[in-house]
Enzyme design. Sequence first.
Site, PDB file in Angstrom:
ATOM      1  N   GLY A  53       0.773  10.435  -3.984  1.00  0.00           N
ATOM      2  CA  GLY A  53      -0.861  10.857  -3.985  1.00  0.00           C
ATOM      3  C   GLY A  53      -1.563  10.119  -4.742  1.00  0.00           C
ATOM      4  O   GLY A  53      -2.661  10.604  -5.177  1.00  0.00           O
ATOM      5  N   TRP A  55      -2.993   7.360  -4.954  1.00  0.00           N
ATOM      6  CA  TRP A  55      -4.083   6.589  -4.417  1.00  0.00           C
ATOM      7  C   TRP A  55      -5.065   7.674  -3.856  1.00  0.00           C
ATOM      8  O   TRP A  55      -6.208   7.516  -4.148  1.00  0.00           O
ATOM      9  CB  TRP A  55      -3.842   5.636  -3.059  1.00  0.00           C
ATOM     10  CG  TRP A  55      -3.125   4.223  -3.525  1.00  0.00           C
ATOM     11  CD1 TRP A  55      -2.431   4.034  -4.721  1.00  0.00           C
ATOM     12  CD2 TRP A  55      -3.185   3.073  -2.776  1.00  0.00           C
ATOM     13  NE1 TRP A  55      -2.090   2.726  -5.084  1.00  0.00           N
ATOM     14  CE2 TRP A  55      -2.519   1.955  -3.458  1.00  0.00           C
ATOM     15  CE3 TRP A  55      -3.566   2.813  -1.535  1.00  0.00           C
ATOM     16  CZ2 TRP A  55      -2.257   0.747  -3.132  1.00  0.00           C
ATOM     17  CZ3 TRP A  55      -3.488   1.431  -0.999  1.00  0.00           C
ATOM     18  CH2 TRP A  55      -2.544   0.360  -1.734  1.00  0.00           C
ATOM     19  N   ASP A  85       1.225  11.199   5.438  1.00  0.00           N
ATOM     20  CA  ASP A  85       2.454  10.650   4.823  1.00  0.00           C
ATOM     21  C   ASP A  85       3.705  11.500   5.582  1.00  0.00           C
ATOM     22  O   ASP A  85       3.342  12.763   5.990  1.00  0.00           O
ATOM     23  CB  ASP A  85       2.631  10.764   3.567  1.00  0.00           C
ATOM     24  CG  ASP A  85       3.799   9.772   2.882  1.00  0.00           C
ATOM     25  OD1 ASP A  85       3.338   8.993   2.337  1.00  0.00           O
ATOM     26  OD2 ASP A  85       4.911  10.260   3.132  1.00  0.00           O
ATOM     27  N   ASP A 101       4.168  10.809  10.876  1.00  0.00           N
ATOM     28  CA  ASP A 101       4.721   9.147  11.050  1.00  0.00           C
ATOM     29  C   ASP A 101       3.484   8.430  11.529  1.00  0.00           C
ATOM     30  O   ASP A 101       2.866   8.833  12.672  1.00  0.00           O
ATOM     31  CB  ASP A 101       5.838   9.336  11.772  1.00  0.00           C
ATOM     32  CG  ASP A 101       6.432   8.083  11.923  1.00  0.00           C
ATOM     33  OD1 ASP A 101       5.762   6.854  11.511  1.00  0.00           O
ATOM     34  OD2 ASP A 101       7.471   7.836  12.487  1.00  0.00           O
ATOM     35  N   ASP A 126      -0.333   1.922   1.660  1.00  0.00           N
ATOM     36  CA  ASP A 126       0.596   1.714   0.741  1.00  0.00           C
ATOM     37  C   ASP A 126       1.886   1.976   1.224  1.00  0.00           C
ATOM     38  O   ASP A 126       2.779   2.198   0.355  1.00  0.00           O
ATOM     39  CB  ASP A 126       0.164   2.277  -0.396  1.00  0.00           C
ATOM     40  CG  ASP A 126       1.011   1.881  -1.860  1.00  0.00           C
ATOM     41  OD1 ASP A 126       1.289   0.611  -1.710  1.00  0.00           O
ATOM     42  OD2 ASP A 126       1.182   2.734  -2.569  1.00  0.00           O
ATOM     43  N   LYS A 166      -0.428  -2.849   2.039  1.00  0.00           N
ATOM     44  CA  LYS A 166       0.667  -3.393   1.192  1.00  0.00           C
ATOM     45  C   LYS A 166       1.465  -4.449   2.041  1.00  0.00           C
ATOM     46  O   LYS A 166       1.700  -3.946   3.346  1.00  0.00           O
ATOM     47  CB  LYS A 166       1.626  -2.410   0.714  1.00  0.00           C
ATOM     48  CG  LYS A 166       2.680  -3.028   0.269  1.00  0.00           C
ATOM     49  CD  LYS A 166       3.664  -2.188  -0.912  1.00  0.00           C
ATOM     50  CE  LYS A 166       4.043  -0.695  -0.703  1.00  0.00           C
ATOM     51  NZ  LYS A 166       4.339  -0.265  -2.241  1.00  0.00           N
TER      52      LYS A 166
HETATM   53  C1  LIG Z   1       5.071   3.522  -2.106  1.00  0.00           C
HETATM   54  S1  LIG Z   1       4.707   5.154  -1.425  1.00  0.00           S
HETATM   55  C2  LIG Z   1       3.097   5.375  -1.378  1.00  0.00           C
HETATM   56  C3  LIG Z   1       2.583   5.816  -2.642  1.00  0.00           C
HETATM   57  C4  LIG Z   1       1.057   6.323  -2.750  1.00  0.00           C
HETATM   58  N1  LIG Z   1       0.232   5.204  -2.402  1.00  0.00           N
HETATM   59  C5  LIG Z   1       0.855   6.802  -4.095  1.00  0.00           C
HETATM   60  O1  LIG Z   1      -0.206   6.057  -4.682  1.00  0.00           O
HETATM   61  O2  LIG Z   1       1.331   7.966  -4.552  1.00  0.00           O
HETATM   62  C6  LIG Z   1       5.131   4.928   0.246  1.00  0.00           C
HETATM   63  C7  LIG Z   1       4.957   6.050   1.081  1.00  0.00           C
HETATM   64  O3  LIG Z   1       5.035   5.476   2.461  1.00  0.00           O
HETATM   65  C8  LIG Z   1       5.441   6.774   3.151  1.00  0.00           C
HETATM   66  N2  LIG Z   1       5.889   6.136   4.371  1.00  0.00           N
HETATM   67  C9  LIG Z   1       7.000   5.235   4.802  1.00  0.00           C
HETATM   68  N3  LIG Z   1       6.901   5.173   6.229  1.00  0.00           N
HETATM   69  C10 LIG Z   1       5.850   5.869   6.780  1.00  0.00           C
HETATM   70  C11 LIG Z   1       5.622   6.330   7.979  1.00  0.00           C
HETATM   71  N4  LIG Z   1       6.258   5.642   9.129  1.00  0.00           N
HETATM   72  N5  LIG Z   1       4.642   7.196   8.383  1.00  0.00           N
HETATM   73  C12 LIG Z   1       4.133   7.783   6.998  1.00  0.00           C
HETATM   74  N6  LIG Z   1       4.284   7.509   5.870  1.00  0.00           N
HETATM   75  C13 LIG Z   1       5.110   6.376   5.662  1.00  0.00           C
HETATM   76  C14 LIG Z   1       6.741   7.240   2.440  1.00  0.00           C
HETATM   77  O4  LIG Z   1       6.964   8.525   2.831  1.00  0.00           O
HETATM   78  C15 LIG Z   1       6.132   6.987   1.036  1.00  0.00           C
HETATM   79  O5  LIG Z   1       5.483   8.248   0.646  1.00  0.00           O
END
Ligand SMILES: C[S@@+](CC[C@H](N)C(=O)[O-])C[C@H]1O[C@@H](n2cnc3c(N)ncnc32)[C@H](O)[C@@H]1O
Length: 304
Positions: A53, A55, A85, A101, A126, A166
């Site tokens: 969280g 961002w 997420d 998802d 992200d 990203k």
């Molecule tokens: C690098 S983290 C994000 C960090 C976030 N932007 C922050 O600042 O805290 C990547 C996130 O992508 C989520 N993620 C990956 N594949 C996903 C999907 N198909 N649907 C939703 N979230 C997904 C993961 O659960 C993870 O929490």
Amino acid sequence: MGKASKDKRDIYYRKAKEQGWRARSAFKLLQIDEEFNIFQGVKHVVDLCAAPGSWSQVLSRKLYMPSKLSPDSGDGVVPLIVAIDLQPMAPIDGVIQVQGDITNAQTAEVVIKHFDGCKADLVVCDGAPDVTGLHDMDEFVQSQLILAALTIVTHVLRVGGKFIAKIFRGKDTSLLYCQLKLFFPIVTFAKPKSSRNSSIEAFAVCENYSPPEGFNEKDLYRLLEKVGSPSGVSDSDCSSGWLEGANKVYIPFLACGDLSGYDSDRSYPLPCSAEGPSYQSLDPVQPPIAPPYKTALELKKNLP
Ligand SMILES: C[S@@+](CC[C@H](N)C(=O)[O-])C[C@H]1O[C@@H](n2cnc3c(N)ncnc32)[C@H](O)[C@@H]1O
């Protein structure tokens, strides 16, 4: 590795804890904003792949908190921030959370419902899959997340809006660039100073959303597939021959953030008090509330 050692080796990790961010990623969004002014005129935002969280915290502090503190100073439009997420997230002021998802149509529908009657000014993503270390594989899965994000973008982003995503740089970077260029006349790949040089991650900063004339959201994947095919779509940057040979297409790539600021690949000494090295490492601002390893630990505990 001890906590103090990580604090020394990763200045952004340490600064995140000092400034109350849940993750060091917050600095990436802040540095992208320094360069591209992404929050200007923004009231409605979607934060895709938002956990834990940081961002969303940036969005809350930049957009929601100012309007809460002085409600009369703006144009009366209440900021709307929707964060999605797979993982649950601890609450953040002014942020609506959806657990799901983003590659699933139902999740996209829930997000779209929150924007019923209005559009988003900004969509950020992200998202990162669990990295395998196999670059081609990681890049492919990452590109699928971006395409899922782009699907949501085509439904919720207003014309003229921005999309930040990203990306993993690899052999298909030119393809992705040209696909994004179909919808955004300005696409820049940016590397914030807080993103390590050793990491293949960068961020696509896409400005001025302008879908092709007559575009129907249902045709998104058909349109994207045409990019790079001999009879496919092309513009001045992405000519039909861009897939042949190395780097046929010119991709604007920019380092961003205060370039004289902290270097994420360097170690910095820990601050010491005048009496001696009494450094106290801070705890993380918000530990994950349902980390994937929790189930594994529980299963292990129940082993005979
Ligand atoms: C690098 S983290 C994000 C960090 C976030 N932007 C922050 O600042 O805290 C990547 C996130 O992508 C989520 N993620 C990956 N594949 C996903 C999907 N198909 N649907 C939703 N979230 C997904 C993961 O659960 C993870 O929490």
